[in-house]
Design an enzyme around this catalytic site. Structure first.
Site, mmCIF file in Angstrom:
data_model
loop_
_atom_site.group_PDB
_atom_site.id
_atom_site.type_symbol
_atom_site.label_atom_id
_atom_site.label_comp_id
_atom_site.label_asym_id
_atom_site.label_seq_id
_atom_site.Cartn_x
_atom_site.Cartn_y
_atom_site.Cartn_z
ATOM 1 N N ASN A 1 0.826 -1.213 0.000
ATOM 2 C CA ASN A 1 0.000 0.000 0.000
ATOM 3 C C ASN A 1 0.857 1.257 0.000
ATOM 4 O OD1 ASN A 1 -2.061 -1.831 0.204
ATOM 5 N ND2 ASN A 1 -2.371 -1.538 2.402
ATOM 6 N N VAL A 2 0.364 2.275 -0.652
ATOM 7 C CA VAL A 2 1.094 3.549 -0.724
ATOM 8 C C VAL A 2 0.485 4.569 0.242
ATOM 9 C CG1 VAL A 2 1.919 3.150 -3.060
ATOM 10 C CG2 VAL A 2 -0.297 4.268 -2.736
ATOM 11 N N HIS B 1 5.987 -0.688 -2.601
ATOM 12 C CA HIS B 1 5.487 -0.017 -3.805
ATOM 13 C C HIS B 1 5.498 1.504 -3.659
ATOM 14 C CE1 HIS B 1 3.123 -3.855 -5.165
ATOM 15 N NE2 HIS B 1 4.413 -3.956 -5.345
ATOM 16 N N GLY C 1 -5.150 -9.026 3.333
ATOM 17 C CA GLY C 1 -5.831 -8.075 2.455
ATOM 18 C C GLY C 1 -5.194 -7.888 1.097
ATOM 19 N N CYS D 1 12.185 12.932 -7.717
ATOM 20 C CA CYS D 1 12.625 13.670 -8.901
ATOM 21 C C CYS D 1 13.292 12.692 -9.871
ATOM 22 C CB CYS D 1 13.627 14.760 -8.500
ATOM 23 S SG CYS D 1 14.296 15.619 -9.945
HETATM 24 C C1 BV8 Z 1 8.473 -5.903 -11.262
HETATM 25 C C2 BV8 Z 1 1.580 1.250 -7.557
HETATM 26 C C3 BV8 Z 1 10.499 -6.493 -12.190
HETATM 27 C C4 BV8 Z 1 1.197 2.308 -6.669
HETATM 28 C C5 BV8 Z 1 1.288 -1.080 -7.974
HETATM 29 C C6 BV8 Z 1 6.479 -12.333 -12.255
HETATM 30 C C7 BV8 Z 1 7.573 -11.900 -11.502
HETATM 31 C C8 BV8 Z 1 7.882 -10.539 -11.424
HETATM 32 C C9 BV8 Z 1 7.083 -9.594 -12.071
HETATM 33 C C10 BV8 Z 1 6.004 -10.017 -12.810
HETATM 34 C C11 BV8 Z 1 5.699 -11.387 -12.901
HETATM 35 N N1 BV8 Z 1 4.601 -11.488 -13.682
HETATM 36 C C12 BV8 Z 1 4.209 -10.260 -14.069
HETATM 37 C C13 BV8 Z 1 5.034 -9.350 -13.577
HETATM 38 C C14 BV8 Z 1 4.942 -7.896 -13.775
HETATM 39 C C15 BV8 Z 1 4.064 -7.181 -12.759
HETATM 40 C C16 BV8 Z 1 2.898 -7.991 -12.295
HETATM 41 O O1 BV8 Z 1 2.951 -8.619 -11.240
HETATM 42 N N2 BV8 Z 1 1.804 -7.967 -13.051
HETATM 43 C C17 BV8 Z 1 0.622 -8.671 -12.642
HETATM 44 C C18 BV8 Z 1 -0.607 -7.822 -12.912
HETATM 45 C C19 BV8 Z 1 0.593 -10.020 -13.348
HETATM 46 N N3 BV8 Z 1 4.856 -6.782 -11.626
HETATM 47 C C20 BV8 Z 1 5.555 -5.631 -11.695
HETATM 48 O O2 BV8 Z 1 5.612 -4.953 -12.692
HETATM 49 C C21 BV8 Z 1 6.337 -5.227 -10.467
HETATM 50 N N4 BV8 Z 1 7.680 -4.948 -10.864
HETATM 51 O O3 BV8 Z 1 8.155 -7.061 -11.271
HETATM 52 O O4 BV8 Z 1 9.657 -5.481 -11.672
HETATM 53 C C22 BV8 Z 1 11.744 -5.878 -12.571
HETATM 54 C C23 BV8 Z 1 12.852 -6.687 -12.593
HETATM 55 C C24 BV8 Z 1 14.030 -6.138 -12.956
HETATM 56 C C25 BV8 Z 1 14.097 -4.799 -13.301
HETATM 57 C C26 BV8 Z 1 12.981 -3.999 -13.281
HETATM 58 C C27 BV8 Z 1 11.777 -4.541 -12.918
HETATM 59 C C28 BV8 Z 1 5.818 -3.935 -9.847
HETATM 60 C C29 BV8 Z 1 4.445 -4.130 -9.325
HETATM 61 C C30 BV8 Z 1 4.004 -2.862 -8.567
HETATM 62 C C31 BV8 Z 1 2.965 -2.158 -9.361
HETATM 63 N N5 BV8 Z 1 2.428 -1.059 -8.585
HETATM 64 N N6 BV8 Z 1 0.849 -0.001 -7.370
HETATM 65 C C32 BV8 Z 1 -0.273 2.515 -6.704
HETATM 66 O O5 BV8 Z 1 -0.754 3.113 -7.690
HETATM 67 O O6 BV8 Z 1 -0.897 2.099 -5.721
HETATM 68 S S1 BV8 Z 1 0.384 -2.512 -7.951
HETATM 69 C C33 BV8 Z 1 -1.055 -2.442 -7.073
HETATM 70 O O7 BV8 Z 1 -1.446 -3.813 -6.879
HETATM 71 C C34 BV8 Z 1 -0.936 -1.885 -5.671
HETATM 72 O O8 BV8 Z 1 0.381 -1.696 -5.231
HETATM 73 C C35 BV8 Z 1 -1.586 -2.996 -4.838
HETATM 74 O O9 BV8 Z 1 -1.184 -2.987 -3.525
HETATM 75 C C36 BV8 Z 1 -1.089 -4.160 -5.570
HETATM 76 C C37 BV8 Z 1 -1.691 -5.480 -5.236
HETATM 77 O O10 BV8 Z 1 -3.092 -5.344 -5.199
HETATM 78 P P1 BV8 Z 1 -3.815 -5.669 -3.788
HETATM 79 O O11 BV8 Z 1 -3.237 -4.796 -2.758
HETATM 80 O O12 BV8 Z 1 -3.753 -7.130 -3.548
HETATM 81 O O13 BV8 Z 1 -5.282 -5.176 -4.085
HETATM 82 P P2 BV8 Z 1 -6.437 -6.008 -4.815
HETATM 83 O O14 BV8 Z 1 -7.553 -5.069 -5.069
HETATM 84 O O15 BV8 Z 1 -5.854 -6.777 -5.959
HETATM 85 O O16 BV8 Z 1 -6.909 -7.076 -3.726
HETATM 86 C C38 BV8 Z 1 -7.521 -6.636 -2.535
HETATM 87 C C39 BV8 Z 1 -7.745 -7.880 -1.681
HETATM 88 O O17 BV8 Z 1 -8.281 -7.454 -0.409
HETATM 89 C C40 BV8 Z 1 -8.747 -8.841 -2.285
HETATM 90 O O18 BV8 Z 1 -8.262 -10.166 -2.160
HETATM 91 C C41 BV8 Z 1 -10.007 -8.648 -1.416
HETATM 92 O O19 BV8 Z 1 -10.739 -9.861 -1.272
HETATM 93 C C42 BV8 Z 1 -9.414 -8.232 -0.108
HETATM 94 N N7 BV8 Z 1 -10.307 -7.373 0.702
HETATM 95 C C43 BV8 Z 1 -11.182 -6.433 0.257
HETATM 96 N N8 BV8 Z 1 -11.818 -5.876 1.311
HETATM 97 C C44 BV8 Z 1 -11.314 -6.474 2.438
HETATM 98 C C45 BV8 Z 1 -10.356 -7.419 2.045
HETATM 99 N N9 BV8 Z 1 -9.699 -8.187 2.935
HETATM 100 C C46 BV8 Z 1 -9.982 -8.006 4.240
HETATM 101 N N10 BV8 Z 1 -10.890 -7.102 4.695
HETATM 102 C C47 BV8 Z 1 -11.575 -6.329 3.829
HETATM 103 N N11 BV8 Z 1 -12.484 -5.455 4.290
#
Ligand code: BV8
Length: 238
Positions: free
Chosen positions: A96-97, A113, A180, A121
């Site tokens: 989370n941010v 993140h 979460g 910058c």
């Molecule tokens: C990178 C930015 C490599 C800020 C975000 C395999 C290995 C490595 C990388 C990859 C890979 N496959 C694909 C990749 C690339 C990519 C990726 O993972 N893509 C996905 C979509 C397949 N990953 C990246 O690009 C990462 N970088 O790998 O770099 C590298 C290597 C060498 C050199 C250079 C680079 C960077 C990923 C970061 C992206 N930035 N955010 C912002 O704007 O916020 S991601 C974004 O998703 C947020 O950070 C967020 O935190 C994150 C994850 O989402 P969640 O937090 O899980 O949120 P979500 O809505 O999905 O789920 C919420 C959950 O809460 C649900 O399960 C729900 O049921 C639950 N919930 C809801 N309400 C409640 C609850 N639980 C409890 N109580 C409640 N009340």
């Protein structure tokens, strides 16, 4: 009676902030239902339309001033204080941010993140608190370059922060807990496998089973404000 965990690593995602009124990403009314992540959360998107990306983050940053930590955030602050008091450690890795963990008392915190309340910058690398809106018109207070300020957040395709510290903590953890998160973004979603390979039990606390629920050795489902304080009370023997 299983030995009390001494070295706990916790990963949180947007679900822990949901009941504070912060939108999650992949729920039906989540952030990615309103925006295309390729346009607002990638370096390419920022290069193509920096004003759109600044609007996206400015709106979310402004929203932070009207939300507060919830019982789950406070429970994790209490957990850290309690475990440290008995000579252990809690490492909290958050995707989370927002600043809700800090405001709830967590100290040993890794924002993998980035943090929406800070600017970075792109020219000189300076990172600092920024309470107000960012824009391409603003000049960096250090190198004075205009148009180089971006939100201090990790976009898709960028290397997450504090990976060495996170993986070191996981390698010596005696308990890994995921709270979460949907387990859909890597490398964060791979941490549970790293913990299991290191021999630690892994617990998922979430509203519903995540994409990698099968990788956990224990799980509890329900709203974070209910299941996290209950789990912390059990762990602290309260
Ligand atoms: C990178 C930015 C490599 C800020 C975000 C395999 C290995 C490595 C990388 C990859 C890979 N496959 C694909 C990749 C690339 C990519 C990726 O993972 N893509 C996905 C979509 C397949 N990953 C990246 O690009 C990462 N970088 O790998 O770099 C590298 C290597 C060498 C050199 C250079 C680079 C960077 C990923 C970061 C992206 N930035 N955010 C912002 O704007 O916020 S991601 C974004 O998703 C947020 O950070 C967020 O935190 C994150 C994850 O989402 P969640 O937090 O899980 O949120 P979500 O809505 O999905 O789920 C919420 C959950 O809460 C649900 O399960 C729900 O049921 C639950 N919930 C809801 N309400 C409640 C609850 N639980 C409890 N109580 C409640 N009340």
């Amino acid at each position: 009676m299983t030995a009390r965990p001494h070295n706990i690593v916790i990963l949180t995602g947007s679900g822990i902030s949901a009941e504070s009124g912060v939108a999650t990403f992949r729920d039906k009314d989540g952030v990615w239902a309103k925006y295309d992540y390729r346009e607002v959360a990638t370096p390419e998107g920022f290069a193509a339309d920096p004003a759109l990306v600044h609007r996206f983050y400015n709106d979310r940053r402004r929203g932070l001033s009207s939300v507060a930590p919830n019982a789950a955030h406070f429970a994790l602050g209490e957990l850290e204080a309690g475990v440290v008091a008995r000579g252990g450690a809690v490492t909290l890795i958050t995707q989370n941010v927002d600043d809700l963990h800090e405001r709830a008392g967590s100290k040993n915190l890794l924002h993998m993140h980035g943090e929406i309340s800070k600017s970075q910058c792109a020219a000189c690398g300076d990172i600092r608190e920024c309470g107000d809106d960012l824009s391409v018109a603003l000049a960096c207070p250090v190198c004075e370059r205009a148009g180089a300020l971006r939100p201090y957040v990790v976009w898709f395709g960028e290397m997450p922060r504090f990976m060495d510290e996170a993986l070191d903590a996981i390698a010596s953890a005696d308990l890994f807990v995921s709270i979460g998160t949907s387990g859909s973004v890597y490398p964060a979603a791979g941490f549970v496998s790293d913990a299991r390979r290191a021999g630690a039990p892994a617990m998922e606390l979430n509203l519903e089973p995540s994409e990698n629920a099968h990788l956990f050795t224990d799980s509890r489902y329900g709203p974070a404000t209910k299941i996290v304080p209950a789990w912390v009370r059990e762990l602290l023997g309260g």
